[in-house]
Design a protein around this motif. Structure first.
Motif, PDB file in Angstrom:
ATOM      1  N   GLN A 245       0.823  -1.201   0.000  1.00  0.00           N
ATOM      2  CA  GLN A 245       0.000   0.000   0.000  1.00  0.00           C
ATOM      3  C   GLN A 245       0.861   1.256   0.000  1.00  0.00           C
ATOM      4  O   GLN A 245       2.010   1.234   0.454  1.00  0.00           O
ATOM      5  CB  GLN A 245      -0.921   0.011   1.220  1.00  0.00           C
ATOM      6  N   PRO A 246       0.330   2.356  -0.524  1.00  0.00           N
ATOM      7  CA  PRO A 246       1.075   3.617  -0.425  1.00  0.00           C
ATOM      8  C   PRO A 246       1.482   3.915   1.006  1.00  0.00           C
ATOM      9  O   PRO A 246       0.701   3.731   1.944  1.00  0.00           O
ATOM     10  CB  PRO A 246       0.077   4.648  -0.951  1.00  0.00           C
ATOM     11  N   GLY A 247       2.713   4.375   1.160  1.00  0.00           N
ATOM     12  CA  GLY A 247       3.262   4.628   2.477  1.00  0.00           C
ATOM     13  C   GLY A 247       3.949   3.440   3.099  1.00  0.00           C
ATOM     14  O   GLY A 247       4.620   3.593   4.130  1.00  0.00           O
ATOM     15  N   GLY A 248       3.808   2.287   2.499  1.00  0.00           N
ATOM     16  CA  GLY A 248       4.419   1.089   3.024  1.00  0.00           C
ATOM     17  C   GLY A 248       5.876   0.954   2.646  1.00  0.00           C
ATOM     18  O   GLY A 248       6.460   1.820   1.992  1.00  0.00           O
ATOM     19  N   SER A 249       6.460  -0.168   3.054  1.00  0.00           N
ATOM     20  CA  SER A 249       7.878  -0.414   2.843  1.00  0.00           C
ATOM     21  C   SER A 249       8.115  -1.806   2.290  1.00  0.00           C
ATOM     22  O   SER A 249       7.340  -2.736   2.541  1.00  0.00           O
ATOM     23  CB  SER A 249       8.655  -0.271   4.159  1.00  0.00           C
ATOM     24  N   LEU A 250       9.179  -1.937   1.542  1.00  0.00           N
ATOM     25  CA  LEU A 250       9.658  -3.214   1.049  1.00  0.00           C
ATOM     26  C   LEU A 250      11.174  -3.199   1.067  1.00  0.00           C
ATOM     27  O   LEU A 250      11.787  -2.139   0.951  1.00  0.00           O
ATOM     28  CB  LEU A 250       9.194  -3.495  -0.378  1.00  0.00           C
ATOM     29  N   ARG A 251      11.762  -4.369   1.185  1.00  0.00           N
ATOM     30  CA  ARG A 251      13.195  -4.502   1.018  1.00  0.00           C
ATOM     31  C   ARG A 251      13.481  -5.516  -0.068  1.00  0.00           C
ATOM     32  O   ARG A 251      13.092  -6.685   0.042  1.00  0.00           O
ATOM     33  CB  ARG A 251      13.896  -4.922   2.308  1.00  0.00           C
TER      34      ARG A 251
END
Length: 117
Positions: free
Chosen positions: A13-19
């Motif tokens: 979702q917008p505002g989220g994070s991933l690595r």
């Protein structure tokens, strides 16, 4: 054989994070500059972030302050931490390694990152 194996992409979702992770094999990892590129539909592939053999980093203006590139030479892996993701970050992200003082380079297969609610 040289292999770049990517992981970590997905839907967020917008505002989220991933690595994102890119594990390399078949090369002397410490001798290569590393980069993350992305390509959105209908757009050219662009350099998102890079890190040199000595650890210097560079970021595209669009991701500066939100993304962090890092490398772990002991694990032969380069990472891209992506925070505060926006829909315009949606793209296929590609790992690239470039041998220092050489034109030798390799590409990963790409991993899809989709930022949507």
């Amino acid at each position: 054989q040289v292999q770049l194996v990517e992981s970590g992409g997905g839907l967020v979702q917008p505002g989220g994070s991933l690595r994102l992770s890119c594990a390399a094999s078949g090369i002397i990892f410490r001798l290569y500059h590393m980069g993350w590129y992305r390509q959105a539909p209908g757009k050219q592939r662009e350099l998102v972030a890079s890190i040199t053999i000595d650890g210097s980093t560079n970021y595209a203006d669009s991701v500066k302050g939100r993304f962090t590139i890092s490398r772990d030479n002991a694990k032969n892996t380069v990472y891209l931490r992506m925070n505060s993701l926006r829909p315009e970050d949606t793209a296929v992200y590609y790992c690239n390694v470039n041998r220092s003082w050489s034109t030798e380079h390799y590409w990963g297969q790409g991993t899809q990152v989709t930022v949507s609610s």
